[in-house]
Design a protein around this motif. Structure first.
Motif, PDB file in Angstrom:
ATOM      1  N   THR A 212      -0.672   7.854   3.790  1.00  0.00           N
ATOM      2  CA  THR A 212       0.430   8.732   4.197  1.00  0.00           C
ATOM      3  C   THR A 212       1.731   8.324   3.517  1.00  0.00           C
ATOM      4  N   ASP A 213       2.006   7.026   3.485  1.00  0.00           N
ATOM      5  CA  ASP A 213       3.219   6.533   2.817  1.00  0.00           C
ATOM      6  C   ASP A 213       3.202   6.879   1.338  1.00  0.00           C
ATOM      7  N   TRP A 214       2.016   6.782   0.717  1.00  0.00           N
ATOM      8  CA  TRP A 214       1.920   7.104  -0.709  1.00  0.00           C
ATOM      9  C   TRP A 214       2.216   8.580  -0.931  1.00  0.00           C
ATOM     10  N   LEU A 215       1.637   9.442  -0.090  1.00  0.00           N
ATOM     11  CA  LEU A 215       1.903  10.875  -0.219  1.00  0.00           C
ATOM     12  C   LEU A 215       3.392  11.168  -0.055  1.00  0.00           C
TER      13      LEU A 215
ATOM     14  N   ILE B   1      -8.996   1.001   9.349  1.00  0.00           N
ATOM     15  CA  ILE B   1      -8.894   2.377   8.854  1.00  0.00           C
ATOM     16  C   ILE B   1      -7.500   2.929   9.105  1.00  0.00           C
ATOM     17  N   ALA B   2      -6.907   2.582  10.239  1.00  0.00           N
ATOM     18  CA  ALA B   2      -5.539   3.025  10.527  1.00  0.00           C
ATOM     19  C   ALA B   2      -4.567   2.490   9.481  1.00  0.00           C
TER      20      ALA B   2
ATOM     21  N   SER C 192       3.141  15.521   7.200  1.00  0.00           N
ATOM     22  CA  SER C 192       4.195  15.122   6.267  1.00  0.00           C
ATOM     23  C   SER C 192       4.549  16.277   5.329  1.00  0.00           C
ATOM     24  N   GLU C 193       5.752  16.222   4.799  1.00  0.00           N
ATOM     25  CA  GLU C 193       6.227  17.277   3.904  1.00  0.00           C
ATOM     26  C   GLU C 193       5.367  17.369   2.651  1.00  0.00           C
ATOM     27  N   THR C 194       5.005  16.214   2.083  1.00  0.00           N
ATOM     28  CA  THR C 194       4.198  16.222   0.867  1.00  0.00           C
ATOM     29  C   THR C 194       2.814  16.797   1.132  1.00  0.00           C
ATOM     30  N   ALA C 195       2.263  16.517   2.317  1.00  0.00           N
ATOM     31  CA  ALA C 195       0.956  17.083   2.659  1.00  0.00           C
ATOM     32  C   ALA C 195       1.019  18.607   2.733  1.00  0.00           C
TER      33      ALA C 195
ATOM     34  N   VAL D 209      -8.186   9.155  16.583  1.00  0.00           N
ATOM     35  CA  VAL D 209      -6.843   9.678  16.823  1.00  0.00           C
ATOM     36  C   VAL D 209      -6.023   8.678  17.633  1.00  0.00           C
ATOM     37  N   VAL D 210      -6.638   8.117  18.671  1.00  0.00           N
ATOM     38  CA  VAL D 210      -5.921   7.188  19.557  1.00  0.00           C
ATOM     39  C   VAL D 210      -5.442   5.951  18.797  1.00  0.00           C
ATOM     40  N   VAL D 211      -6.274   5.407  17.912  1.00  0.00           N
ATOM     41  CA  VAL D 211      -5.904   4.172  17.199  1.00  0.00           C
ATOM     42  C   VAL D 211      -5.115   4.450  15.929  1.00  0.00           C
ATOM     43  N   GLY D 212      -4.875   5.732  15.626  1.00  0.00           N
ATOM     44  CA  GLY D 212      -4.074   6.065  14.453  1.00  0.00           C
ATOM     45  C   GLY D 212      -4.842   6.089  13.154  1.00  0.00           C
ATOM     46  N   ALA D 213      -6.181   6.185  13.235  1.00  0.00           N
ATOM     47  CA  ALA D 213      -6.988   6.185  12.015  1.00  0.00           C
ATOM     48  C   ALA D 213      -7.061   7.559  11.363  1.00  0.00           C
ATOM     49  N   GLY D 214      -6.689   8.620  12.086  1.00  0.00           N
ATOM     50  CA  GLY D 214      -6.537   9.953  11.519  1.00  0.00           C
ATOM     51  C   GLY D 214      -7.805  10.547  10.927  1.00  0.00           C
ATOM     52  N   PHE D 215      -7.602  11.389   9.916  1.00  0.00           N
ATOM     53  CA  PHE D 215      -8.687  12.143   9.289  1.00  0.00           C
ATOM     54  C   PHE D 215      -9.730  11.215   8.689  1.00  0.00           C
ATOM     55  N   LEU D 216      -9.278  10.150   8.031  1.00  0.00           N
ATOM     56  CA  LEU D 216     -10.205   9.185   7.436  1.00  0.00           C
ATOM     57  C   LEU D 216     -11.047   8.519   8.521  1.00  0.00           C
ATOM     58  N   GLY D 217     -10.419   8.179   9.643  1.00  0.00           N
ATOM     59  CA  GLY D 217     -11.167   7.618  10.761  1.00  0.00           C
ATOM     60  C   GLY D 217     -12.192   8.583  11.308  1.00  0.00           C
ATOM     61  N   GLY D 218     -11.847   9.875  11.336  1.00  0.00           N
ATOM     62  CA  GLY D 218     -12.795  10.883  11.774  1.00  0.00           C
ATOM     63  C   GLY D 218     -14.015  10.958  10.878  1.00  0.00           C
TER      64      GLY D 218
END
Length: 484
Positions: free
Chosen positions: A294-297, A286-287, A340-343, A225-234
């Motif tokens: 995210t940009d693609w979504l 990963i970030a 994001s809205e698309t998510a 979360v801190v480095v911005g890797a999000g769900f994939l990083g998890g």
């Protein structure tokens, strides 16, 4: 014979209890005794030590890791998915009987004083174990997503979308205004969402290497979360923590150190290794991937968005709660963490598509009951509620009886609903709840329309398919049960 069993699915809502009921009925029909521990969302009553000792064999019907699996050490066992238990419970009972007979015939005179727990069952491939580890993490994430998503959606309904700009309630909270309560709900929900990635990582690691891996998993997930890797990083952090702690557990240490290994040494070394790798080596790349995804979504719109909805809708119906269904669901839940809205549109599409199969079969039975067997007609009544609750597994009795006609039909309807939901731009923050969270859906009328159209498409397709090849008269209702 006497058997004990454990059933568990990722959401712990439907498959867990359907598998238990199927095993109980199959055992009774075969003249055996069975006691089932359902490790579901409502909690479970553990099997007693006496029941486990008296059992001839153990049945694991699970899609996630079994809690306290070491209780069954030394017992012959068989393992299958919950879906296999629902549709093939009699065969699973026969396998358990065979396993018990084989162990009896080969049992040594002197039993092993320290039996090994069945942690990695023979015949279970790496892919199956990988899916179980992932689904364990997802099963623990879902309550956080449900609580946080519903609270955030409620806050928007009460205070509008600008409620996110409200000051912290610790500084100012007006109990006499609706906006104050909306801000409170939003901030509680947002904090709940902050736990998603650490919980995912922590319980993936737990499934792989038991309790000593929880701390390294949570630490790795928090760093993601801190480095911005999000769900994939998890995901990466969870698997990494499980692998690191699992490897450390295999190191032989002096007996004097064995007691402190699980509570001190393994969490310490695991957290240090996982934290270093996530901060220094893996987090940045990963970030970048997460940002790209995210940009693609966010770039999807119009036809592209509808195409994505069609794909995930097809996946949701493909195996009615199985691994393909869960892959689509996990992808949608993971997107919620981006906000994001698309998510949010994707989550709405997945839930709508998941409601269609049981509702469609219930509708088909209502319209043309004579095309279905008496047992299928009985299954239609609960299917209305199961479908409305986003429990896709409600279609399993129909799919198991006639897969070649039912599965393509429900895939067609769910794909239609998924595409329409995305095209309509309906949004949803709650990962579960079905029609009961309709007030929290963005664009609820069009969302309902997408579901109804998918229902009609699937119901019409299955009715048409069941009429193909039927005798003009006298064929009876059994024809649908032999197809496939």
């Amino acid at each position: 014979m006497r058997f004990v069993a454990v059933t568990a699915c990722p959401t712990g809502i439907a498959h867990t209890y359907m598998a238990a009921e199927a095993l109980e009925q199959a055992a009774q029909a075969a003249g055996h005794q069975i006691q089932v521990e359902t490790q579901g969302s409502a909690g479970s009553t553990p099997l007693s030590i006496a029941d486990i000792r008296a059992a001839d064999a153990v049945i694991f019907a699970v899609d996630v890791g079994v809690q306290d699996r070491e209780r069954f050490a030394g017992k012959p066992f068989v393992e299958a998915t919950v879906k296999q238990a629902v549709s093939g419970s009699a065969g699973l009972i026969d396998r358990a009987k065979t396993a018990a007979e084989q162990q009896t015939s080969t049992e040594p005179a002197e039993p092993d004083p320290v039996p090994r727990p069945p942690a990695e069952p023979a015949g279970t491939g790496f892919g199956t174990r990988l899916r179980q580890w992932l689904m364990t993490g997802v099963s623990y994430v879902i309550p956080f997503v449900a609580a946080g998503g519903l609270l955030i959606a409620l806050s928007f309904a009460l205070g509008g979308y600008d409620i996110t700009e409200a000051p912290p309630v610790t500084e100012r909270f007006d109990a006499g205004s609706l906006a104050g309560w909306a801000a409170l709900a939003n901030q509680i929900g947002s904090i709940s969402f902050d736990f998603l990635v650490p919980v995912l990582a922590g319980f993936i690691a737990f499934a792989m290497a038991d309790r000593p891996a929880i701390a390294p998993g949570f630490v790795g997930g928090a760093i993601a979360v801190v480095v911005g890797a999000g769900f994939l990083g998890g995901l990466v952090a969870g698997f990494l923590a499980g692998a690191v702690v699992g490897a450390l557990r295999r190191i032989k240490v002096p007996h004097a150190l064995a007691g402190v290994m699980p509570v001190l040494v393994l969490p310490l070394l695991g957290s240090a290794v996982v934290g270093t790798l996530m901060f220094v080596v893996l987090g940045g790349p990963i970030a970048s991937v997460t940002v790209g995804l995210t940009d693609w979504l966010n770039s999807l719109a119009g036809v592209n968005a509808a195409l994505l909805g069609l794909v995930v809708g097809t996946m949701i119906a493909f195996d009615a709660g199985g691994p393909v269904n869960k892959a689509a669901y996990t992808f949608a839940v993971g997107g919620l963490s981006t906000g994001s809205e698309t998510a949010l549109e994707l989550m709405a599409a997945v839930m709508a598509a998941g409601m269609v199969p049981p509702l469609a079969l219930a509708l088909a039975v209502t319209v043309r009951a004579k095309l279905f067997s008496p047992s299928e007609q009985e299954s239609a009544r609960p299917a209305w509620l199961l479908g409305a609750s986003f429990i896709t597994e409600g279609v399993i009795p129909f799919a198991a009886a006639d897969p070649l006609r039912v599965l393509p039909s429900i895939m067609l309807g769910s794909a239609t609903t998924g595409a329409l939901s995305m095209a309509f731009g309906s949004t949803l923050r709650a990962p579960h709840g079905g029609l009961f969270v309709l007030p929290l859906v963005g664009g609820p009328l069009l969302y309902l329309l997408a579901i109804v159209i998918g229902m009609v498409v699937s119901a019409g397709a299955v009715i048409l398919a069941k009429q193909i090849g039927r005798a003009p008269s006298g064929a009876g209702v059994g024809t649908s049960a032999v197809a496939g």
